[in-house]
Design a protein around this motif. Structure first.
Motif, PDB file in Angstrom:
ATOM      1  N   ASP A 170       0.831  -1.207   0.000  1.00 48.18           N
ATOM      2  CA  ASP A 170       0.000   0.000   0.000  1.00 48.18           C
ATOM      3  C   ASP A 170       0.867   1.260   0.000  1.00 48.18           C
ATOM      4  N   LYS A 171       2.070   1.146  -0.572  1.00 42.88           N
ATOM      5  CA  LYS A 171       3.015   2.272  -0.549  1.00 42.88           C
ATOM      6  C   LYS A 171       3.444   2.670  -1.962  1.00 42.88           C
ATOM      7  N   ARG A 172       4.026   3.883  -2.019  1.00 41.59           N
ATOM      8  CA  ARG A 172       4.569   4.392  -3.285  1.00 41.59           C
ATOM      9  C   ARG A 172       6.074   4.113  -3.304  1.00 41.59           C
ATOM     10  N   VAL A 173       6.572   3.637  -4.441  1.00 35.13           N
ATOM     11  CA  VAL A 173       8.003   3.345  -4.545  1.00 35.13           C
ATOM     12  C   VAL A 173       8.584   4.077  -5.752  1.00 35.13           C
ATOM     13  N   CYS A 174       9.844   4.447  -5.660  1.00 37.96           N
ATOM     14  CA  CYS A 174      10.533   5.153  -6.753  1.00 37.96           C
ATOM     15  C   CYS A 174      11.703   4.300  -7.253  1.00 37.96           C
ATOM     16  N   VAL A 175      11.847   4.260  -8.575  1.00 38.38           N
ATOM     17  CA  VAL A 175      12.935   3.496  -9.208  1.00 38.38           C
ATOM     18  C   VAL A 175      13.479   4.289 -10.399  1.00 38.38           C
ATOM     19  N   ALA A 176      14.641   3.878 -10.898  1.00 35.93           N
ATOM     20  CA  ALA A 176      15.184   4.512 -12.109  1.00 35.93           C
ATOM     21  C   ALA A 176      14.644   3.795 -13.340  1.00 35.93           C
ATOM     22  N   SER A 177      14.296   4.566 -14.375  1.00 34.38           N
ATOM     23  CA  SER A 177      13.861   3.971 -15.648  1.00 34.38           C
ATOM     24  C   SER A 177      14.988   3.134 -16.211  1.00 34.38           C
ATOM     25  N   GLY A 178      14.625   2.041 -16.835  1.00 37.89           N
ATOM     26  CA  GLY A 178      15.635   1.212 -17.498  1.00 37.89           C
ATOM     27  C   GLY A 178      16.430   0.343 -16.550  1.00 37.89           C
ATOM     28  N   SER A 179      16.010   0.271 -15.283  1.00 36.35           N
ATOM     29  CA  SER A 179      16.736  -0.574 -14.319  1.00 36.35           C
ATOM     30  C   SER A 179      16.005  -1.896 -14.140  1.00 36.35           C
ATOM     31  N   THR A 180      16.740  -2.919 -13.724  1.00 34.13           N
ATOM     32  CA  THR A 180      16.089  -4.178 -13.360  1.00 34.13           C
ATOM     33  C   THR A 180      15.246  -3.970 -12.099  1.00 34.13           C
ATOM     34  N   SER A 181      15.633  -2.990 -11.277  1.00 31.04           N
ATOM     35  CA  SER A 181      14.904  -2.718 -10.030  1.00 31.04           C
ATOM     36  C   SER A 181      13.431  -2.471 -10.304  1.00 31.04           C
ATOM     37  N   LEU A 182      13.144  -1.784 -11.406  1.00 35.21           N
ATOM     38  CA  LEU A 182      11.750  -1.444 -11.747  1.00 35.21           C
ATOM     39  C   LEU A 182      10.908  -2.718 -11.894  1.00 35.21           C
ATOM     40  N   GLY A 183      11.348  -3.614 -12.757  1.00 30.15           N
ATOM     41  CA  GLY A 183      10.596  -4.851 -12.989  1.00 30.15           C
ATOM     42  C   GLY A 183      10.498  -5.712 -11.732  1.00 30.15           C
TER      43      GLY A 183
ATOM     44  N   LEU B 244      15.817  10.076  -4.394  1.00 29.12           N
ATOM     45  CA  LEU B 244      16.113  10.553  -3.042  1.00 29.12           C
ATOM     46  C   LEU B 244      15.378  11.873  -2.775  1.00 29.12           C
ATOM     47  N   VAL B 245      15.364  12.757  -3.769  1.00 29.82           N
ATOM     48  CA  VAL B 245      14.649  14.032  -3.602  1.00 29.82           C
ATOM     49  C   VAL B 245      13.153  13.764  -3.408  1.00 29.82           C
ATOM     50  N   MET B 246      12.610  12.837  -4.169  1.00 30.06           N
ATOM     51  CA  MET B 246      11.178  12.522  -4.006  1.00 30.06           C
ATOM     52  C   MET B 246      10.893  11.948  -2.610  1.00 30.06           C
ATOM     53  N   LEU B 247      11.820  11.152  -2.105  1.00 33.70           N
ATOM     54  CA  LEU B 247      11.644  10.591  -0.746  1.00 33.70           C
ATOM     55  C   LEU B 247      11.708  11.719   0.290  1.00 33.70           C
ATOM     56  N   GLN B 248      12.657  12.636   0.102  1.00 35.16           N
ATOM     57  CA  GLN B 248      12.816  13.737   1.047  1.00 35.16           C
ATOM     58  C   GLN B 248      11.606  14.666   1.032  1.00 35.16           C
ATOM     59  N   GLN B 249      10.973  14.804  -0.150  1.00 37.73           N
ATOM     60  CA  GLN B 249       9.823  15.712  -0.272  1.00 37.73           C
ATOM     61  C   GLN B 249       8.498  15.017   0.021  1.00 37.73           C
ATOM     62  N   GLY B 250       8.565  13.774   0.447  1.00 36.96           N
ATOM     63  CA  GLY B 250       7.333  13.064   0.778  1.00 36.96           C
ATOM     64  C   GLY B 250       6.525  12.660  -0.438  1.00 36.96           C
ATOM     65  N   GLN B 251       7.148  12.623  -1.634  1.00 35.20           N
ATOM     66  CA  GLN B 251       6.427  12.244  -2.849  1.00 35.20           C
ATOM     67  C   GLN B 251       6.483  10.747  -3.111  1.00 35.20           C
ATOM     68  N   THR B 252       7.346  10.049  -2.387  1.00 38.22           N
ATOM     69  CA  THR B 252       7.383   8.593  -2.460  1.00 38.22           C
ATOM     70  C   THR B 252       7.649   8.077  -1.041  1.00 38.22           C
ATOM     71  N   ASP B 253       7.259   6.838  -0.793  1.00 42.07           N
ATOM     72  CA  ASP B 253       7.472   6.262   0.539  1.00 42.07           C
ATOM     73  C   ASP B 253       8.763   5.459   0.604  1.00 42.07           C
ATOM     74  N   ALA B 254       9.256   5.022  -0.561  1.00 36.65           N
ATOM     75  CA  ALA B 254      10.416   4.123  -0.562  1.00 36.65           C
ATOM     76  C   ALA B 254      11.161   4.221  -1.885  1.00 36.65           C
ATOM     77  N   ILE B 255      12.414   3.817  -1.852  1.00 33.60           N
ATOM     78  CA  ILE B 255      13.236   3.643  -3.058  1.00 33.60           C
ATOM     79  C   ILE B 255      13.691   2.196  -3.023  1.00 33.60           C
ATOM     80  N   SER B 256      13.629   1.515  -4.146  1.00 32.63           N
ATOM     81  CA  SER B 256      14.097   0.128  -4.119  1.00 32.63           C
ATOM     82  C   SER B 256      15.061  -0.129  -5.271  1.00 32.63           C
ATOM     83  N   THR B 257      16.265  -0.503  -4.890  1.00 38.10           N
ATOM     84  CA  THR B 257      17.279  -0.882  -5.886  1.00 38.10           C
ATOM     85  C   THR B 257      18.394  -1.651  -5.180  1.00 38.10           C
ATOM     86  N   ASP B 258      19.546  -1.762  -5.861  1.00 37.02           N
ATOM     87  CA  ASP B 258      20.672  -2.540  -5.335  1.00 37.02           C
ATOM     88  C   ASP B 258      21.168  -1.967  -4.005  1.00 37.02           C
ATOM     89  N   ASP B 259      21.616  -2.863  -3.138  1.00 42.15           N
ATOM     90  CA  ASP B 259      22.139  -2.434  -1.826  1.00 42.15           C
ATOM     91  C   ASP B 259      23.327  -1.476  -1.963  1.00 42.15           C
TER      92      ASP B 259
END
Ligand code: GLU
Length: 318
Positions: free
Chosen positions: A194-207, A226-241
């Motif tokens: 039930d959350k919003r997530v942000c990813v980079a276009s063209g990344s495997t993270s997206l799929g 990161l800017v979207m997370l800081q501004q409350g526009q996304t709840d999470a970022i998901s990609t490589d550690d």
């Protein structure tokens, strides 16, 4: 007298505070988003249906490395040697992996050091490399058009990508995780439904995450997330550690949560049909493993991920 009045009036208006911010941006106006941000509702068509299967991480076996400055006649490496510089596609937005040092203006990071080792093996001089900055989505087009000799940019080796480009052996084993604001209550990928997530276009993270979150937005660069997370526009970022460790180091109000839920084996991307360069890069990686260079580079950049693991072992299909 009239002139004096005018001067006083002009002065007064120059000094006035101007409209309050609430008069410029109405309270209900959407906050501005990073350029090229778009909402993603489904995995890219390339990752729909059964993933192509192949032994993705088996690369081409290296021969003995030629001496620096003496590349075999007619080889891809000789062409690069004659040009006078290696052209490497790297990131400038992923602190620790490929980023611009704001004090020196230099591009630095784990991937950048790997690219420098390839230049050193060709020229005997690790400075003979021109960096071209590429986003996640630009990696494959830049290799296909020949604008770069190699891409060293947190690039996961996949069977899908092997249709378009070739890869070296694995030089780093990453895995996907989740970055959130501290105390968000999100504990990992399973709390994203039930959350919003942000990813980079063209990344495997997206799929890997699009079907596990309520909404997914894609942007060109991880720092846009990161800017979207800081501004409350996304709840999470998901990609490589690796990338998340850099973002967390840049913003102490964020934290990485949950276990790795994918395997992301990184390879050096090479244009299709340049088997000699793939074998050469694999020889460089073998040497980096054997002489401690790999561990030194890990220690320079990635200690925050824990003590240096053993470098990935080369696997070859011959
Ligand atoms: N390793 C993933 C990939 O190659 C994510 C990293 C990135 O986009 O830079 O797509």
């Amino acid at each position: 007298m009239r002139r004096l009045t005018l001067v006083v009036l002009l002065f007064a208006s120059a000094c006035s505070a101007g409209p309050a911010p609430s008069e410029i941006v109405p309270g209900n106006a959407p906050a501005p988003q990073p350029a090229a941000a778009s909402t993603v509702t489904a995995a890219p068509s390339s990752s729909v249906g059964p993933a192509p299967s192949c032994d993705a991480t088996a690369s081409l076996r290296p021969g003995a490395l030629p001496a620096a400055g003496q590349m075999p006649a007619g080889s891809t490496m000789e062409r690069i040697l004659k040009r006078g510089r290696l052209i490497a596609g790297v990131d400038q937005n992923s602190y620790l992996m490929g980023f611009r040092n704001s004090f020196t203006g230099e591009i630095e990071g784990f991937d950048v050091d790997v690219a420098r080792q390839i230049a050193k093996a060709i020229f005997g001089d690790e400075k003979k490399v021109q960096f071209k900055i590429v986003t996640s989505a630009e990696r494959i087009p830049m290799l296909k058009s020949g604008q770069v000799d190699v891409v060293v940019r947190t690039m996961t080796i996949t069977c899908e990508r092997l249709k378009d480009v070739d890869f070296s052996q694995v030089y780093y084993q990453a895995g996907q995780r989740v970055l959130v604001r501290r105390s968000s209550g999100i504990t990992g990928v399973d709390s994203l439904k039930d959350k919003r997530v942000c990813v980079a276009s063209g990344s495997t993270s997206l799929g890997n995450v699009v079907n596990r979150a309520k909404t997914t937005v894609s942007v060109p660069n991880w720092t846009d997330c990161l800017v979207m997370l800081q501004q409350g526009q996304t709840d999470a970022i998901s990609t490589d550690d690796t990338i998340l460790a850099g973002l967390a180091a840049q913003d102490p109000y964020t934290e990485v949560v949950g276990a790795r839920f994918t395997e992301e084996p990184y390879g050096v991307g090479v244009p299709k049909g340049q088997d000699d360069l793939v074998r050469f890069v694999n020889g460089v990686l073998e040497q980096m493993r054997a002489d401690g260079t790999w561990s030194g580079i890990y220690g320079r950049w990635l200690n925050t991920l824990g003590p240096a693991p053993a470098p990935p072992a080369g696997r070859y299909r011959d």
